[in-house]
Design a protein around this motif. Structure first.
Motif, PDB file in Angstrom:
ATOM      1  N   LYS A 117      -3.541   6.123   1.019  1.00  0.00           N
ATOM      2  CA  LYS A 117      -3.200   5.342  -0.188  1.00  0.00           C
ATOM      3  C   LYS A 117      -3.812   5.961  -1.450  1.00  0.00           C
TER       4      LYS A 117
ATOM      5  N   ASP B 201      -2.339   7.271  -3.708  1.00  0.00           N
ATOM      6  CA  ASP B 201      -1.453   7.030  -4.850  1.00  0.00           C
ATOM      7  C   ASP B 201      -1.811   5.755  -5.608  1.00  0.00           C
TER       8      ASP B 201
ATOM      9  N   ASP C 243      -4.220  -3.173   7.804  1.00  0.00           N
ATOM     10  CA  ASP C 243      -3.657  -2.938   6.462  1.00  0.00           C
ATOM     11  C   ASP C 243      -4.028  -1.601   5.824  1.00  0.00           C
TER      12      ASP C 243
ATOM     13  N   GLY D 218      -2.716   1.089   6.536  1.00  0.00           N
ATOM     14  CA  GLY D 218      -1.503   1.893   6.389  1.00  0.00           C
ATOM     15  C   GLY D 218      -1.031   2.648   7.621  1.00  0.00           C
ATOM     16  N   LYS D 219      -1.420   2.192   8.820  1.00  0.00           N
ATOM     17  CA  LYS D 219      -1.014   2.883  10.046  1.00  0.00           C
ATOM     18  C   LYS D 219       0.502   2.897  10.214  1.00  0.00           C
TER      19      LYS D 219
ATOM     20  N   THR E 135       2.863   2.341   8.131  1.00  0.00           N
ATOM     21  CA  THR E 135       3.567   3.043   7.057  1.00  0.00           C
ATOM     22  C   THR E 135       3.488   4.558   7.251  1.00  0.00           C
TER      23      THR E 135
END
Ligand code: GDP
Ligand code: MG
Length: 604
Positions: A131, A133, A18, A20-21, A23
Motif C-alpha cells: 500500500k 500508494d 486488511d 492487502g493479501k 488484493t
C-alpha cells in the motif's frame, strides 16, 4: 526423478487482516493470466458472499498460476485471529511465504503471530511493505520496523502496491528465485521398495455430485482419476472420481503430481470420513512402506455456544449442515445436546466469537436454517462438593450454587500492539477489565507491545472492536491461553415475561453480575419486538432480580431490518418464522426472532 518439480513454487501470502493479501493475489491472477481481465473483480478469491460483504477472508484459497516457465501454487489466507487455523494448515502445503505489512499501519499483532508460524515451518520469507500508494503511507518507517523484526537490511524488503500493481512482479521474481522447489519425487528404487502416493489433506468441501473434495498437497507419487485410494487415518477406501488443480475453480486433469497442490474428489458422501490432516495413498497391497504424513494439531476451541433450530423439525438438517461445514472449517467442534426448553441441538466450540457468528451466519445462508444461539461462553471448571472437577461448556449445565465448592476460568496472555499516541485510549478500556498488567516492550520508539494476563471471558465479546475504536484502527491484539485460575462465578439468568430463556443465561464473575445483567436487559429492550402486551425483562442471580426493564405493548416492527439482501431467501425465512410464531403463540410465550440472540451477544 521428476524434473517437473524444479519449476514448481508453492507459497502463501500472510499478513495481519486488511494488509492487502487478497488484493495482491488479484494482481498475481491478472499478471499470470489465470483470470480473464473482464472477469476480474476485487478480492477475486474471496468467493463467499459473506466474505465479500464483510470484506474479510474466512477461508484459505489455493490457486495454480503459470508464470514464465514456472508453476506457482499460491494459497491466500485469512488474517483474523479467529481463523488462524486456516493459516496454519495452509503453511504446511508450501515452502515459502510472502509477508505483507501495510505501510500505513506498520506491524500489527497477526504480522507477528503469522510470521512466527511461518518460521516454525522453516518457510522462506519474502517481506514486502504494501500500500505504498496511500497518501498516508509511512513507507520508510514501516520498512525500518520490518527490517528490525526480521533482523535484515531494509534493502531486502520490497516496496509494493497491490492496488496499483507497482513492483508486484518483483514479488513473483523473488518467489521464483528464493522459494525452493518442492523436494524430489520418489525414485524408482523407492517405488520398488513399496513406497507410493502420499497426499496431505489440508482442506475440503462437500459437493453433492462428487462427494467430499479433498484439497491436497501431493507429497509423493502421483494420482490419476479412477485410481483406488485409501485414507490412512479414517480407513476409508474409494476411487478418485476426479483429480485436478485450482485455476482457481476446479480444473480437471488426468493426474496430479508430487510437489503440487490440487484436489481429489473422493465420491465419499459421509463427511466424517475425510478429515484434514489425513494422508491419502493408493489402496494397493504391494505398497507396504507408506507412512502417514504428520498431519495437524487439532484446533482447540475455547468459546462455546449452543445452537438450536427454531423449528424443531430442522434438527436433522442442522446435523447434516454442521458435518458439511466442518469439512471447510475443521476448527469448530460440535456435540449433540438436549435442553428442556429448546429441544435437540448442538453444543459447538469455536476459536472466538467472530468465528461463532460467521458459522451461524453460514448455517442461515447456505442451509436456510433459523437458529437460536446461546450466549457464547468460555469453558469453566468447577469442583463440586464431592471434590470432582467438572468442565462446564454451557450455562445450562451450571449446577446449583450449593453444589459448587470452587470455580475457575481460563486466563490468557494478551498482547496488544499500539502506536504510543493511542496508549491513553487503550488504557482506559483495559482499566475496566479484570486483567493484570505484565510488561511493555518497545517494537520501535513509537510503537509498543503491551502484555497482560487477562481472563479469556473479558476479551471474547467486543474487546477487539473497542480496541480498534479507541485507536483509529491502529491497535491490534493476539492472545494465547495460559492457565485456569480461581474465580468467583455465578449464573445470570434472564426472564422474559416471567419465563426463563435459557439461551440468554450466562456465567459471569460475581462482581460483574449487576453490570452484565443490566446490559442484557437494556439490549433486549432495544432489539426485542413489542408484543400485544407489555413484557417484563428481568436479570436474575440466585433467585434475586438484579436488573429490570419493561417493553411497552406493540411498539415497532423490527423484521424490516433483520435480513437484507436476497429476496427469495428472505421470504423463505419469514415464512418459516411465521410458522414458528404460530407455535409460540399457541404456547403463550413471547416470540424472540433469532437475530435477537445474535444482537444480544454481539453488543452490550
Ligand atoms: P486482506 O485482508 O489482507 O486480504 O486485505 P484485502 O486485500 O482484502 O484489502 C483490504 C483493503 O485494503 C481493501 O479495501 C483493499 O482495497 C485495500 N488495499 C489492498 N491493497 C492496497 C494497496 O496496495 N493500496 C491501497 N491504497 N489499498 C489497498
Ligand atoms: Mg483477504
Amino acid at each position: 526423478m521428476d524434473s517437473q518439480n524444479k519449476n514448481i513454487r508453492n507459497f502463501v501470502i500472510i499478513a495481519h487482516i486488511d494488509h492487502g493479501k487478497s488484493t495482491l493475489a488479484d494482481r498475481f491472477l491478472e499478471m499470470t493470466g489465470t483470470v480473464d481481465a473482464n472477469k476480474m473483480k476485487p478480492q477475486y478469491l474471496d468467493k463467499m458472499d459473506l466474505e465479500r460483504e464483510r470484506g474479510i477472508t474466512i477461508k484459505l484459497k489455493p490457486v495454480r498460476m503459470d508464470y514464465k516457465e514456472y508453476i506457482l501454487n499460491l494459497v491466500d489466507t485469512p488474517g483474523h485471529v479467529d481463523f488462524s487455523y486456516e493459516v496454519s494448515r495452509a503453511l504446511e502445503a508450501v515452502e515459502g511465504a510472502v509477508l505483507l505489512v501495510d505501510a500505513s499501519k506498520g506491524i500489527q499483532a497477526q504480522t507477528l503471530a503469522n510470521l512466527e508460524l511461518a518460521k516454525q515451518q522453516n518457510l522462506v520469507i519474502i517481506p514486502a511493505v504494501n500500500k505504498i500508494d496511500l497518501p498516508q503511507a509511512e513507507t520508510e518507517k514501516t520498512l525500518q520496523e520490518l527490517a528490525n523484526l526480521l533482523n535484515i537490511d531494509k534493502d531486502g524488503i520490497l516496496k509494493i502496491s497491490g492496488k496499483t500493481g507497482e513492483n508486484v512482479e518483483r514479488v513473483l521474481e523473488r518467489v521464483v528465485n528464493e522459494v525452493p522447489p518442492p523436494s524430489q519425487n520418489l525414485s524408482s528404487a523407492d517405488i520398488e521398495a513399496g513406497k507410493a502416493l502420499r497426499a496431505l489433506i489440508f482442506d475440503s468441501e462437500y459437493d453433492a455430485f462428487k462427494g467430499v473434495i479433498a484439497y491436497v498437497r501431493v507429497v509423493d507419487g502421483e494420482i490419476k482419476t479412477n485410481q483406488k485410494i485409501k485414507l490412512m487415518a479414517s480407513g476409508a477406501v474409494t476411487f478418485a472420481k476426479e483429480v485436478g488443480y485450482f485455476k482457481p475453480g476446479f480444473s480437471k486433469q488426468d493426474k496430479i503430481f508430487a510437489g503440487e497442490i490440487g484436489y481429489i474428489a473422493t465420491g465419499i458422501k459421509e463427511p466424517g470420513l475425510v478429515g484434514v490432516g489425513d494422508t491419502i495413498t493408493v489402496d494397493d497391497p504391494t505398497k507396504q512402506d507408506v507412512q502417514p504424513l504428520p498431519g495437524y494439531k487439532e484446533a482447540k476451541p475455547m468459546v462455546f455456544a449452543s445452537l438450536y433450530p427454531e423449528d424443531t423439525d430442522d434438527f436433522d438438517i442442522l446435523k447434516d449442515a454442521l458435518a458439511k461445514l466442518k469439512l471447510s472449517d475443521p476448527s469448530f467442534i460440535f456435540e449433540q445436546e438436549t435442553q428442556e426448553a429448546l429441544g435437540r441441538g448442538f453444543r459447538c466450540g469455536f476459536l472466538g466469537t467472530l468465528h461463532a457468528e460467521i458459522l451461524s451466519e453460514r448455517l442461515r445462508r447456505e442451509f436456510g436454517l433459523i437458529l437460536i444461539i446461546s450466549s457464547p461462553s468460555v469453558v469453566y471448571k468447577i469442583k463440586n462438593n464431592k471434590d470432582k472437577e467438572i468442565f462446564i461448556y454451557s450455562a445450562a449445565d451450571w449446577p446449583e450454587q450449593t453444589y459448587i465448592k470452587s470455580s475457575e476460568e481460563p486466563w490468557t496472555q494478551l498482547e496488544i500492539i499500539i502506536p504510543l499516541a493511542y496508549l491513553g485510549g487503550v488504557s482506559d478500556i483495559i482499566k475496566n477489565l479484570r486483567g493484570n498488567y505484565i510488561e511493555t516492550k518497545y517494537l520501535t520508539n513509537e510503537k509498543l507491545i503491551l502484555i497482560y494476563e487477562m481472563p479469556l471471558n473479558e476479551i471474547i465479546t467486543n474487546f477487539y472492536e473497542r480496541l480498534k475504536g479507541a485507536s483509529k484502527g491502529y491497535a491490534s491484539m493476539n492472545y494465547k491461553i495460559i492457565s485456569y485460575r480461581p474465580s468467583v462465578l455465578v449464573k445470570l439468568e434472564i426472564l422474559i415475561a416471567g419465563q426463563k430463556e435459557e439461551a440468554f443465561s450466562k456465567i459471569v464473575p460475581e462482581e460483574k453480575a449487576f453490570q452484565e445483567g443490566k446490559a442484557i436487559v437494556e439490549k433486549l429492550k432495544e432489539v426485542l419486538p413489542a408484543q400485544q402486551f407489555s413484557v417484563a425483562l428481568q436479570a436474575i442471580v440466585g433467585g434475586k432480580v438484579i436488573a429490570r426493564e419493561t417493553i411497552g405493548a406493540r411498539r415497532k416492527d423490527v423484521t424490516g431490518y433483520l435480513y437484507g439482501g436476497d429476496y427469495t431467501r428472505k421470504r423463505k425465512l419469514l415464512e418459516k418464522q411465521k410458522k414458528g410464531k404460530k407455535l409460540l403463540k399457541a404456547k403463550g410465550t413471547v416470540n424472540i426472532p433469532p437475530k435477537v440472540f445474535l444482537e444480544v451477544f454481539r453488543g452490550q
